[in-house]
Design a protein around this motif. Sequence first.
Motif, PDB file in Angstrom:
ATOM      1  N   GLY A 199      33.227 -58.945  50.716  1.00 54.64           N
ATOM      2  CA  GLY A 199      32.277 -59.975  51.138  1.00 54.64           C
ATOM      3  C   GLY A 199      31.885 -59.869  52.602  1.00 54.64           C
ATOM      4  N   GLY A 200      32.395 -58.865  53.309  1.00 55.01           N
ATOM      5  CA  GLY A 200      32.178 -58.794  54.758  1.00 55.01           C
ATOM      6  C   GLY A 200      30.781 -58.376  55.186  1.00 55.01           C
ATOM      7  N   CYS A 201      30.360 -57.186  54.812  1.00 54.61           N
ATOM      8  CA  CYS A 201      29.087 -56.630  55.311  1.00 54.61           C
ATOM      9  C   CYS A 201      28.000 -56.770  54.256  1.00 54.61           C
ATOM     10  CB  CYS A 201      29.268 -55.156  55.651  1.00 54.61           C
ATOM     11  SG  CYS A 201      30.440 -54.878  56.954  1.00 54.61           S
ATOM     12  N   ARG A 202      27.105 -57.720  54.459  1.00 50.31           N
ATOM     13  CA  ARG A 202      26.108 -57.983  53.425  1.00 50.31           C
ATOM     14  C   ARG A 202      24.907 -57.049  53.499  1.00 50.31           C
ATOM     15  NH1 ARG A 202      27.029 -62.943  50.667  1.00 50.31           N
ATOM     16  NH2 ARG A 202      29.253 -62.791  50.303  1.00 50.31           N
ATOM     17  N   ILE A 203      24.645 -56.450  54.681  1.00 51.58           N
ATOM     18  CA  ILE A 203      23.396 -55.673  54.794  1.00 51.58           C
ATOM     19  C   ILE A 203      23.660 -54.230  55.257  1.00 51.58           C
ATOM     20  CG2 ILE A 203      21.881 -57.678  55.068  1.00 51.58           C
ATOM     21  CD1 ILE A 203      21.828 -57.119  58.081  1.00 51.58           C
ATOM     22  N   MET A 204      24.829 -53.722  54.888  1.00 52.27           N
ATOM     23  CA  MET A 204      25.161 -52.352  55.280  1.00 52.27           C
ATOM     24  C   MET A 204      24.299 -51.328  54.526  1.00 52.27           C
ATOM     25  SD  MET A 204      28.961 -50.824  55.284  1.00 52.27           S
ATOM     26  CE  MET A 204      29.746 -50.828  56.887  1.00 52.27           C
ATOM     27  N   HIS A 205      23.609 -51.785  53.471  1.00 44.44           N
ATOM     28  CA  HIS A 205      22.740 -50.858  52.721  1.00 44.44           C
ATOM     29  C   HIS A 205      21.345 -50.760  53.338  1.00 44.44           C
ATOM     30  CE1 HIS A 205      21.845 -54.809  51.390  1.00 44.44           C
ATOM     31  NE2 HIS A 205      21.199 -54.511  50.283  1.00 44.44           N
ATOM     32  N   MET A 206      21.143 -51.410  54.525  1.00 43.31           N
ATOM     33  CA  MET A 206      19.877 -51.253  55.257  1.00 43.31           C
ATOM     34  C   MET A 206      20.121 -50.305  56.425  1.00 43.31           C
ATOM     35  SD  MET A 206      18.266 -54.938  55.998  1.00 43.31           S
ATOM     36  CE  MET A 206      18.151 -56.194  54.798  1.00 43.31           C
ATOM     37  N   THR A 207      19.109 -49.517  56.792  1.00 44.69           N
ATOM     38  CA  THR A 207      19.242 -48.707  58.008  1.00 44.69           C
ATOM     39  C   THR A 207      19.440 -49.681  59.167  1.00 44.69           C
ATOM     40  OG1 THR A 207      16.892 -48.821  58.482  1.00 44.69           O
ATOM     41  CG2 THR A 207      17.630 -46.962  57.129  1.00 44.69           C
ATOM     42  N   TYR A 208      20.025 -49.212  60.258  1.00 39.30           N
ATOM     43  CA  TYR A 208      20.280 -50.151  61.349  1.00 39.30           C
ATOM     44  C   TYR A 208      18.977 -50.702  61.929  1.00 39.30           C
ATOM     45  CZ  TYR A 208      22.176 -52.714  65.146  1.00 39.30           C
ATOM     46  OH  TYR A 208      22.466 -53.760  65.981  1.00 39.30           O
ATOM     47  N   LYS A 215      36.756 -60.808  48.474  1.00 34.27           N
ATOM     48  CA  LYS A 215      35.501 -60.596  47.765  1.00 34.27           C
ATOM     49  C   LYS A 215      34.576 -61.766  48.120  1.00 34.27           C
ATOM     50  CE  LYS A 215      34.783 -59.056  43.057  1.00 34.27           C
ATOM     51  NZ  LYS A 215      35.467 -58.849  41.800  1.00 34.27           N
ATOM     52  N   GLY A 216      33.270 -61.522  48.190  1.00 37.34           N
ATOM     53  CA  GLY A 216      32.335 -62.591  48.567  1.00 37.34           C
ATOM     54  C   GLY A 216      32.557 -63.857  47.741  1.00 37.34           C
ATOM     55  N   GLY A 217      32.657 -65.011  48.387  1.00 35.56           N
ATOM     56  CA  GLY A 217      32.779 -66.299  47.706  1.00 35.56           C
ATOM     57  C   GLY A 217      34.075 -66.495  46.938  1.00 35.56           C
ATOM     58  N   SER A 218      35.106 -65.716  47.213  1.00 37.11           N
ATOM     59  CA  SER A 218      36.366 -65.906  46.480  1.00 37.11           C
ATOM     60  C   SER A 218      37.558 -65.636  47.408  1.00 37.11           C
ATOM     61  CB  SER A 218      36.443 -64.934  45.309  1.00 37.11           C
ATOM     62  OG  SER A 218      36.950 -63.685  45.750  1.00 37.11           O
ATOM     63  N   HIS A 219      38.763 -65.810  46.871  1.00 42.88           N
ATOM     64  CA  HIS A 219      39.961 -65.462  47.626  1.00 42.88           C
ATOM     65  C   HIS A 219      40.694 -64.291  46.982  1.00 42.88           C
ATOM     66  CE1 HIS A 219      40.847 -68.845  50.700  1.00 42.88           C
ATOM     67  NE2 HIS A 219      39.641 -68.326  50.811  1.00 42.88           N
ATOM     68  N   GLU A 220      39.918 -63.479  46.287  1.00 47.44           N
ATOM     69  CA  GLU A 220      40.490 -62.281  45.667  1.00 47.44           C
ATOM     70  C   GLU A 220      40.426 -61.151  46.697  1.00 47.44           C
ATOM     71  OE1 GLU A 220      39.039 -59.372  42.144  1.00 47.44           O
ATOM     72  OE2 GLU A 220      38.514 -61.491  41.977  1.00 47.44           O
ATOM     73  N   VAL A 221      41.585 -60.521  46.960  1.00 40.71           N
ATOM     74  CA  VAL A 221      41.612 -59.483  48.001  1.00 40.71           C
ATOM     75  C   VAL A 221      41.066 -58.157  47.456  1.00 40.71           C
ATOM     76  CG1 VAL A 221      43.142 -58.112  49.499  1.00 40.71           C
ATOM     77  CG2 VAL A 221      43.544 -60.566  49.205  1.00 40.71           C
ATOM     78  N   MET A 243      16.909 -62.774  46.408  1.00 43.35           N
ATOM     79  CA  MET A 243      17.523 -62.113  45.254  1.00 43.35           C
ATOM     80  C   MET A 243      18.641 -61.185  45.750  1.00 43.35           C
ATOM     81  SD  MET A 243      15.592 -60.019  42.259  1.00 43.35           S
ATOM     82  CE  MET A 243      14.161 -60.043  43.268  1.00 43.35           C
ATOM     83  N   ASN A 244      19.854 -61.407  45.280  1.00 43.95           N
ATOM     84  CA  ASN A 244      20.993 -60.605  45.712  1.00 43.95           C
ATOM     85  C   ASN A 244      20.820 -59.134  45.395  1.00 43.95           C
ATOM     86  OD1 ASN A 244      22.814 -62.041  47.069  1.00 43.95           O
ATOM     87  ND2 ASN A 244      23.958 -62.753  45.278  1.00 43.95           N
ATOM     88  N   GLY A 245      21.203 -58.269  46.316  1.00 46.71           N
ATOM     89  CA  GLY A 245      21.216 -56.831  46.041  1.00 46.71           C
ATOM     90  C   GLY A 245      19.902 -56.131  46.301  1.00 46.71           C
ATOM     91  N   THR A 246      18.866 -56.866  46.696  1.00 45.38           N
ATOM     92  CA  THR A 246      17.585 -56.204  46.961  1.00 45.38           C
ATOM     93  C   THR A 246      17.276 -56.306  48.451  1.00 45.38           C
ATOM     94  OG1 THR A 246      16.333 -58.220  46.655  1.00 45.38           O
ATOM     95  CG2 THR A 246      16.662 -56.861  44.719  1.00 45.38           C
ATOM     96  N   ILE A 247      16.385 -55.436  48.904  1.00 45.26           N
ATOM     97  CA  ILE A 247      15.925 -55.582  50.283  1.00 45.26           C
ATOM     98  C   ILE A 247      14.408 -55.430  50.317  1.00 45.26           C
ATOM     99  CG2 ILE A 247      18.111 -54.675  51.181  1.00 45.26           C
ATOM    100  CD1 ILE A 247      16.714 -52.172  52.041  1.00 45.26           C
ATOM    101  N   LYS A 248      13.822 -55.815  51.453  1.00 48.83           N
ATOM    102  CA  LYS A 248      12.377 -55.746  51.616  1.00 48.83           C
ATOM    103  C   LYS A 248      11.908 -54.306  51.366  1.00 48.83           C
ATOM    104  CE  LYS A 248       9.026 -56.764  55.192  1.00 48.83           C
ATOM    105  NZ  LYS A 248       8.876 -57.128  56.595  1.00 48.83           N
ATOM    106  N   GLY A 249      10.869 -54.158  50.566  1.00 51.79           N
ATOM    107  CA  GLY A 249      10.335 -52.823  50.309  1.00 51.79           C
ATOM    108  C   GLY A 249      10.792 -52.222  48.983  1.00 51.79           C
ATOM    109  N   ASP A 250      11.800 -52.832  48.333  1.00 55.90           N
ATOM    110  CA  ASP A 250      12.208 -52.375  46.990  1.00 55.90           C
ATOM    111  C   ASP A 250      11.153 -52.801  45.972  1.00 55.90           C
ATOM    112  OD1 ASP A 250      14.736 -51.398  47.692  1.00 55.90           O
ATOM    113  OD2 ASP A 250      15.773 -53.281  47.231  1.00 55.90           O
ATOM    114  N   THR A 251      10.925 -51.960  44.951  1.00 53.05           N
ATOM    115  CA  THR A 251      10.192 -52.442  43.782  1.00 53.05           C
ATOM    116  C   THR A 251      11.234 -52.600  42.688  1.00 53.05           C
ATOM    117  OG1 THR A 251       8.375 -51.050  44.481  1.00 53.05           O
ATOM    118  CG2 THR A 251       8.235 -51.961  42.252  1.00 53.05           C
ATOM    119  N   VAL A 252      11.312 -53.818  42.121  1.00 53.15           N
ATOM    120  CA  VAL A 252      12.403 -54.085  41.179  1.00 53.15           C
ATOM    121  C   VAL A 252      11.908 -54.761  39.907  1.00 53.15           C
ATOM    122  CG1 VAL A 252      14.054 -54.392  43.068  1.00 53.15           C
ATOM    123  CG2 VAL A 252      12.941 -56.389  42.086  1.00 53.15           C
ATOM    124  N   LEU A 253      12.733 -54.644  38.890  1.00 54.78           N
ATOM    125  CA  LEU A 253      12.532 -55.432  37.689  1.00 54.78           C
ATOM    126  C   LEU A 253      13.532 -56.590  37.810  1.00 54.78           C
ATOM    127  CD1 LEU A 253      11.092 -55.423  34.913  1.00 54.78           C
ATOM    128  CD2 LEU A 253      13.127 -54.290  33.998  1.00 54.78           C
TER     129      LEU A 253
END
Length: 415
Positions: A48-57, A111-117, A1-11
């Motif tokens: 579209g470059g950094c997909r997991i920058m929202h995780m701690t290293y 942008k991810g999956g596009s050619h829009e700068v 699921m896009n935008g979530t990471i392990k340990g999130d509780t989501v709807l």
Amino acid sequence: MNGTIKGDTVLAKVTKLNKSYGFAKLIKILTPSPDRTNPICPKFDECGGCRIMHMTYKAQCEFKRQLVFDALKRIGGIETNIAFVGAKEPLRYRNKMVFPFSEKGEWGFYKGGSHEVVPLKDCPLGDILNAKILDTVQNFFKKEHLSCYNEKNHTGILRRVFTRVSADSGKVMVVISVNADNIKNSDKLICKLQSLSPRISSIILNINKKRTNLVLGDRNITLWGEDTISDSLLGFSYEISPHSFFQINHTQTELLYNKALEYARLDKSKTVFDLYCGIGTISLSAARLAKSVVGVEIVPQAIENAKENAKKNGIDNAQFYCAAAEDITPKLIENGIKPDTVILDPPRKGSDAKTLSAIVSAKPERIVYVSCNPATLARDVKFLTENSYSLREATAFDLFPQTSHVECCVLLCRT
Ligand code: SAH
């Protein structure tokens, strides 16, 4: 699921259910995972470059280690301990960056999956000087009323700016890719770039007039300075032209190659195959330790570079062949060249049955497989373990922090 990471509780809303896995769309994060962190880049959500920058290293490293473990288990049918080598510098590690320009004259990334700068002010993965270089080129084109490229209509001039930094000297090569044969008043641009920093050692115009997604066209015109930039890896020096492939994360690459050489356990009695050898960076390091090395690579320019690099570094026990690994490996073996060790470092799609069967038929004691794709690595390891080899050790390396890419090196021995 896009935008979530392990340990999130989501709807979330389930969008597709398969037998053993499914897809869902995030509606709302109810409780954020303790592994979340604030991405340092303000453009994280769009770029579209950094997909997991929202995780701690730390969480990024564990995520990648698990990715390799799962692939080997699920696809390869092997459960094994994976050592993980994280990066000391999870930011500003890239020695090469390519920035496209939008038709409006903004520089950034797609942008991810596009050619829009997505316009940027900096990219925290690259050198701090990049932003100044990009701003300078942008201002020059604006002042001179030179247009930027429109992909749809194939009109406009400025397409991309590409920078390459030498980890050895800190010098920087600037390549400006244009849809034209030259640019007017280029001496003004040279002056402006030169005055930015003494680190800039070459300014190259790349002529890219084709309707293509390829980053660079075939022709380079050196506007000022050197045609190439030199860098080193494990004590060998390399001349790198704008078109050459060179590993992007210098520090981590040296650690990866050292592990490959450790797994290869070479001495002066050993014959080594280095398949998919690129410009020969692994081959030369192996040649220093072994009796002889045979390097195989499909790109003619890369093989030329490999031969020149061997000469330049005084290596005379490495031979290079420009061919597809699947065609030449069986022939070399039929002709009686018997490798004691095979190192292979294929592209993302992995190796193939022809090459792997030929390797198996030559019965090398050790196979060292370097891979940038855990799924194809696991598929090929499965083939090898079904054909008289066993997986002995596996180490994964983070060559691309903040992204979900992971590099692996595994050792297989003949049983
Ligand atoms: N070992 C090198 C390059 C690895 S990248 C390094 O570490 O720098 C993978 C290389 O495989 C690329 O250089 C690519 O051009 C080459 N390649 C792709 N398909 C190939 C094939 N079928 N046979 C031989 N080489 C191939």
